[in-house]
Scaffold this active site. Sequence first.
Site, PDB file in Angstrom:
ATOM      1  N   CYS A 158       1.136  -1.577   0.482  1.00  0.00           N
ATOM      2  CA  CYS A 158       0.130  -0.388   0.322  1.00  0.00           C
ATOM      3  C   CYS A 158       0.814   1.378   0.124  1.00  0.00           C
ATOM      4  CB  CYS A 158      -1.175   0.317   1.308  1.00  0.00           C
ATOM      5  SG  CYS A 158      -2.147  -1.554   0.894  1.00  0.00           S
ATOM      6  N   GLU A 174       0.080   5.536  13.585  1.00  0.00           N
ATOM      7  CA  GLU A 174       0.581   6.297  12.857  1.00  0.00           C
ATOM      8  C   GLU A 174       0.114   7.694  13.607  1.00  0.00           C
ATOM      9  OE1 GLU A 174      -0.163   8.071   8.484  1.00  0.00           O
ATOM     10  OE2 GLU A 174      -1.967   6.881   9.143  1.00  0.00           O
ATOM     11  N   LYS A 214      -8.866   8.542   2.567  1.00  0.00           N
ATOM     12  CA  LYS A 214      -9.875   7.173   3.128  1.00  0.00           C
ATOM     13  C   LYS A 214     -10.775   7.656   3.372  1.00  0.00           C
ATOM     14  CE  LYS A 214      -5.705   3.844   2.366  1.00  0.00           C
ATOM     15  NZ  LYS A 214      -4.281   5.321   2.467  1.00  0.00           N
TER      16      LYS A 214
END
Length: 406
Positions: free
Chosen positions: A161, A312, A330
Amino acid sequence: MSAAASITGIGLVTPAGIGIEDNWSAVAAGRSAAAHDPQLAGLPTDFSCRVPGFDADALLGRRTAWRLDPFTRFAMVAARQAVKDAGLDTRTWDGARVGVVLGNSLGGTHTMEEQTRRFYEDGPDDVSALTVPKSMVNMVAGYVAMDLGILGPSLVTATACASGATALGVGRSLLASGLCDIVLAGGTEAALTPATVTGLSRMGALSERREDPQRASRPFCAHRDGFVPGEGAAVLVLEGPGHARVRGASAYADLVGFGASSDAHHATQPHPEGQGLIRAAQDALRDADALPDEIGHVNAHGTSTPLNDSTEARALRKVFGTGPAVASTKGVTGHTLAAAGAIEAAYTALALHHQTVPPTANVERLDPEVDIDVVTGQARPARMELAMSTSLGFGGHNAALVLKAA
């Protein structure tokens, strides 16, 4: 600091739409593309983010489209868009000085699933002679090169990804090396097939919010439960600033920094402290000759999975404190896998161009562990000179891009 690469053209084929205008409109409004998917009916995950209204025969011509798997069709349309947007003429450019670098991870899953079904149901004589060239990962760069007359390097990056972001970093390196004057760089994925989506579902990676798919992708939300699978492509035209000036081209932004790293930790889970992402982000900042407090916006990987988003967030907090305005697009597009890094780099360039940070869609309540400035609700006007886009991939791949307002 390596040489900057000007982003002079953008092509987008995503769940948010086809073309820059439709994409930016949806992303700036935080309008989710997720919906029930008839092609996934009866599966544990029966919803996705598909590219709307994509007619390959109309966009590419039937004789071309039938020879290509959807992941190549998406990339080819995005590449043509990007070249047109940049004001380039493939009939007059020096093709030997043009390269193409595209990220992909799963190849022609539509082709392989269909041909495997034919093999077992009807026997080997019914398997298409195009099975291999339609499904090979490298062929997307090859077909784009054939379509546009690109005679320089044609490469495919496969870092899961992070593939699209990696492709942009490699593309800039081709410019800096002197091998190319122009590079088409980006990523593509078309893996919304029953077997692939079921595999992701069996891993526990996907949202189970079947009753409300439009609100299922909710990065950094306290109630997130997995990502929504998506598809699409983005291709960006990269040029040396001098080359762009000579031909009178304007830029959306400049790509000025790239960092990449490996977690060396787990096949599918990020390092719990985000150490790989921290290194990639710091390397990108160093490459851009930038300080953390100069970054005004981060387009985060932000998948809507419990592990990724908390990890993250900790990594971004470690690198930046609470400074930059963070968003994950997203929530709109779902997770487009190998295409995500390129799509989000394009959105980061557009955010700098419009001086606006898009919102993170569907965040009802921010996860208390997410101690960063996540933009929610509506787009936020902002004065930004620099922005970063981060990408992570299975296998422990990390990539970070720093973009500068043009």
